[in-house]
Write a protein that holds these residues in place. Structure first.
Motif, PDB file in Angstrom:
ATOM      1  N   TYR A 233       0.808  -1.224   0.000  1.00 22.30           N
ATOM      2  CA  TYR A 233       0.000   0.000   0.000  1.00 22.30           C
ATOM      3  C   TYR A 233       0.843   1.276   0.000  1.00 22.30           C
ATOM      4  O   TYR A 233       0.358   2.337   0.383  1.00 22.30           O
ATOM      5  CB  TYR A 233      -0.994   0.024   1.169  1.00 22.30           C
ATOM      6  CG  TYR A 233      -1.929  -1.159   1.130  1.00 22.30           C
ATOM      7  CD1 TYR A 233      -2.984  -1.194   0.233  1.00 22.30           C
ATOM      8  CD2 TYR A 233      -1.719  -2.246   1.963  1.00 22.30           C
ATOM      9  CE1 TYR A 233      -3.825  -2.291   0.167  1.00 22.30           C
ATOM     10  CE2 TYR A 233      -2.561  -3.357   1.911  1.00 22.30           C
ATOM     11  CZ  TYR A 233      -3.608  -3.364   1.015  1.00 22.30           C
ATOM     12  OH  TYR A 233      -4.434  -4.452   0.942  1.00 22.30           O
ATOM     13  N   GLN A 234       2.064   1.191  -0.475  1.00 21.82           N
ATOM     14  CA  GLN A 234       2.926   2.375  -0.574  1.00 21.82           C
ATOM     15  C   GLN A 234       2.752   3.080  -1.922  1.00 21.82           C
ATOM     16  O   GLN A 234       3.098   4.242  -2.061  1.00 21.82           O
ATOM     17  CB  GLN A 234       4.393   1.993  -0.370  1.00 21.82           C
ATOM     18  CG  GLN A 234       4.693   1.467   1.015  1.00 21.82           C
ATOM     19  CD  GLN A 234       4.347   2.480   2.087  1.00 21.82           C
ATOM     20  OE1 GLN A 234       4.815   3.609   2.072  1.00 21.82           O
ATOM     21  NE2 GLN A 234       3.494   2.083   3.019  1.00 21.82           N
ATOM     22  N   TYR A 235       2.251   2.348  -2.902  1.00 27.40           N
ATOM     23  CA  TYR A 235       2.127   2.874  -4.262  1.00 27.40           C
ATOM     24  C   TYR A 235       0.744   2.570  -4.809  1.00 27.40           C
ATOM     25  O   TYR A 235       0.122   1.573  -4.457  1.00 27.40           O
ATOM     26  CB  TYR A 235       3.165   2.235  -5.189  1.00 27.40           C
ATOM     27  CG  TYR A 235       4.580   2.410  -4.712  1.00 27.40           C
ATOM     28  CD1 TYR A 235       5.223   3.628  -4.862  1.00 27.40           C
ATOM     29  CD2 TYR A 235       5.271   1.355  -4.120  1.00 27.40           C
ATOM     30  CE1 TYR A 235       6.533   3.803  -4.415  1.00 27.40           C
ATOM     31  CE2 TYR A 235       6.581   1.521  -3.685  1.00 27.40           C
ATOM     32  CZ  TYR A 235       7.198   2.740  -3.833  1.00 27.40           C
ATOM     33  OH  TYR A 235       8.475   2.909  -3.404  1.00 27.40           O
ATOM     34  N   LYS A 236       0.304   3.452  -5.708  1.00 29.97           N
ATOM     35  CA  LYS A 236      -0.945   3.223  -6.429  1.00 29.97           C
ATOM     36  C   LYS A 236      -0.694   3.627  -7.879  1.00 29.97           C
ATOM     37  O   LYS A 236      -0.053   4.648  -8.148  1.00 29.97           O
ATOM     38  CB  LYS A 236      -2.071   4.057  -5.847  1.00 29.97           C
ATOM     39  CG  LYS A 236      -3.420   3.792  -6.523  1.00 29.97           C
ATOM     40  CD  LYS A 236      -4.509   4.670  -5.979  1.00 29.97           C
ATOM     41  CE  LYS A 236      -4.872   4.153  -4.616  1.00 29.97           C
ATOM     42  NZ  LYS A 236      -6.005   4.831  -4.010  1.00 29.97           N
ATOM     43  N   ILE A 237      -1.183   2.805  -8.782  1.00 28.81           N
ATOM     44  CA  ILE A 237      -1.038   3.120 -10.198  1.00 28.81           C
ATOM     45  C   ILE A 237      -2.401   2.992 -10.864  1.00 28.81           C
ATOM     46  O   ILE A 237      -3.192   2.111 -10.517  1.00 28.81           O
ATOM     47  CB  ILE A 237       0.014   2.217 -10.881  1.00 28.81           C
ATOM     48  CG1 ILE A 237       0.299   2.703 -12.305  1.00 28.81           C
ATOM     49  CG2 ILE A 237      -0.387   0.750 -10.830  1.00 28.81           C
ATOM     50  CD1 ILE A 237       1.546   2.097 -12.920  1.00 28.81           C
ATOM     51  N   GLY A 238      -2.666   3.907 -11.776  1.00 28.18           N
ATOM     52  CA  GLY A 238      -3.918   3.889 -12.510  1.00 28.18           C
ATOM     53  C   GLY A 238      -3.689   4.208 -13.964  1.00 28.18           C
ATOM     54  O   GLY A 238      -2.722   4.885 -14.322  1.00 28.18           O
ATOM     55  N   LYS A 239      -4.562   3.701 -14.786  1.00 27.74           N
ATOM     56  CA  LYS A 239      -4.505   3.977 -16.228  1.00 27.74           C
ATOM     57  C   LYS A 239      -5.835   4.577 -16.648  1.00 27.74           C
ATOM     58  O   LYS A 239      -6.881   3.981 -16.442  1.00 27.74           O
ATOM     59  CB  LYS A 239      -4.228   2.708 -17.016  1.00 27.74           C
ATOM     60  CG  LYS A 239      -4.123   2.941 -18.522  1.00 27.74           C
ATOM     61  CD  LYS A 239      -3.646   1.691 -19.235  1.00 27.74           C
ATOM     62  CE  LYS A 239      -3.591   1.863 -20.740  1.00 27.74           C
ATOM     63  NZ  LYS A 239      -2.578   2.779 -21.198  1.00 27.74           N
ATOM     64  N   PHE A 240      -5.758   5.795 -17.201  1.00 30.68           N
ATOM     65  CA  PHE A 240      -6.921   6.471 -17.761  1.00 30.68           C
ATOM     66  C   PHE A 240      -6.958   6.186 -19.253  1.00 30.68           C
ATOM     67  O   PHE A 240      -5.947   6.344 -19.942  1.00 30.68           O
ATOM     68  CB  PHE A 240      -6.801   7.998 -17.607  1.00 30.68           C
ATOM     69  CG  PHE A 240      -7.082   8.517 -16.240  1.00 30.68           C
ATOM     70  CD1 PHE A 240      -8.334   9.016 -15.925  1.00 30.68           C
ATOM     71  CD2 PHE A 240      -6.084   8.527 -15.272  1.00 30.68           C
ATOM     72  CE1 PHE A 240      -8.590   9.528 -14.662  1.00 30.68           C
ATOM     73  CE2 PHE A 240      -6.337   9.037 -14.007  1.00 30.68           C
ATOM     74  CZ  PHE A 240      -7.588   9.539 -13.698  1.00 30.68           C
ATOM     75  N   GLN A 241      -8.130   5.817 -19.747  1.00 26.96           N
ATOM     76  CA  GLN A 241      -8.312   5.647 -21.179  1.00 26.96           C
ATOM     77  C   GLN A 241      -9.567   6.434 -21.569  1.00 26.96           C
ATOM     78  O   GLN A 241     -10.660   6.146 -21.090  1.00 26.96           O
ATOM     79  CB  GLN A 241      -8.467   4.173 -21.521  1.00 26.96           C
ATOM     80  CG  GLN A 241      -8.240   3.858 -22.959  1.00 26.96           C
ATOM     81  CD  GLN A 241      -8.077   2.368 -23.159  1.00 26.96           C
ATOM     82  OE1 GLN A 241      -8.852   1.580 -22.639  1.00 26.96           O
ATOM     83  NE2 GLN A 241      -7.063   1.975 -23.899  1.00 26.96           N
ATOM     84  N   TYR A 242      -9.363   7.464 -22.401  1.00 24.95           N
ATOM     85  CA  TYR A 242     -10.452   8.348 -22.796  1.00 24.95           C
ATOM     86  C   TYR A 242     -11.093   7.853 -24.076  1.00 24.95           C
ATOM     87  O   TYR A 242     -10.415   7.290 -24.951  1.00 24.95           O
ATOM     88  CB  TYR A 242      -9.945   9.785 -22.970  1.00 24.95           C
ATOM     89  CG  TYR A 242      -9.729  10.458 -21.630  1.00 24.95           C
ATOM     90  CD1 TYR A 242     -10.679  11.325 -21.110  1.00 24.95           C
ATOM     91  CD2 TYR A 242      -8.605  10.190 -20.867  1.00 24.95           C
ATOM     92  CE1 TYR A 242     -10.513  11.926 -19.873  1.00 24.95           C
ATOM     93  CE2 TYR A 242      -8.422  10.783 -19.628  1.00 24.95           C
ATOM     94  CZ  TYR A 242      -9.373  11.645 -19.139  1.00 24.95           C
ATOM     95  OH  TYR A 242      -9.201  12.225 -17.908  1.00 24.95           O
TER      96      TYR A 242
END
Length: 157
Positions: free
Chosen positions: A71-80
């Protein structure tokens, strides 16, 4: 001989635990994630022991977010759906020293600071460009020690 067994056991435990601890990503890894399709991204990030956190969907975009095992990092991917130039990877981390390392890497690669400002939540951002490549570094609000630092890697077009 007994000490050797203890040392080897400790080294084995450390080696096993090191696979459990999550990792921060290098800029080129974040850029590669951004070039992947959403399905490929989800598969790759799961291989790195990141766990599904949330999905946000609107008529304009889809966002998948994953937490590191510690829980030290969070990654997300946005796709429009329409404006592909807004597609991006969002990587959050907690340490100021990591922010400084990313800043050094960004400027070391020839990115130039172009704009600064505040996002609606009150965090400050700094935009960096190199040709058409765009990276944004976001700092938490002043006095908010638990808020994360964020790096956005926008999709290359």
């Amino acid at each position: 001989m007994h000490k050797l067994k203890i040392i080897s056991t400790v080294l084995l435990i450390l080696a096993l635990n090191s696979k459990i601890v999550a990792q921060a990503f290098k800029l080129d890894e974040l850029e590669k994630f951004n070039q992947l399709s959403m399905d490929s991204f989800k598969n790759e990030i799961k291989k790195l022991n990141y766990k599904y956190y949330d999905k946000t969907e609107s008529s304009e975009f889809v966002l998948y977010e994953y937490d590191s095992s510690d829980y030290q990092y969070k990654i997300g991917k946005f796709q429009y759906t329409t404006d592909k130039s807004s597609d991006r990877i969002e990587f959050q981390f907690k340490a100021k020293n990591e922010y400084n390392q990313y800043l050094k890497a960004v400027t070391g690669l020839g990115y130039k600071q172009t704009e600064t400002g505040k996002i609606p939540g009150g965090e400050t951002y700094v935009d960096y460009f190199k040709n058409k490549d765009h990276i944004r570094l976001i700092s938490p609000k002043t006095g908010e020690p638990n808020d994360p630092y964020t790096i956005l890697i926008f999709k290359k077009l």
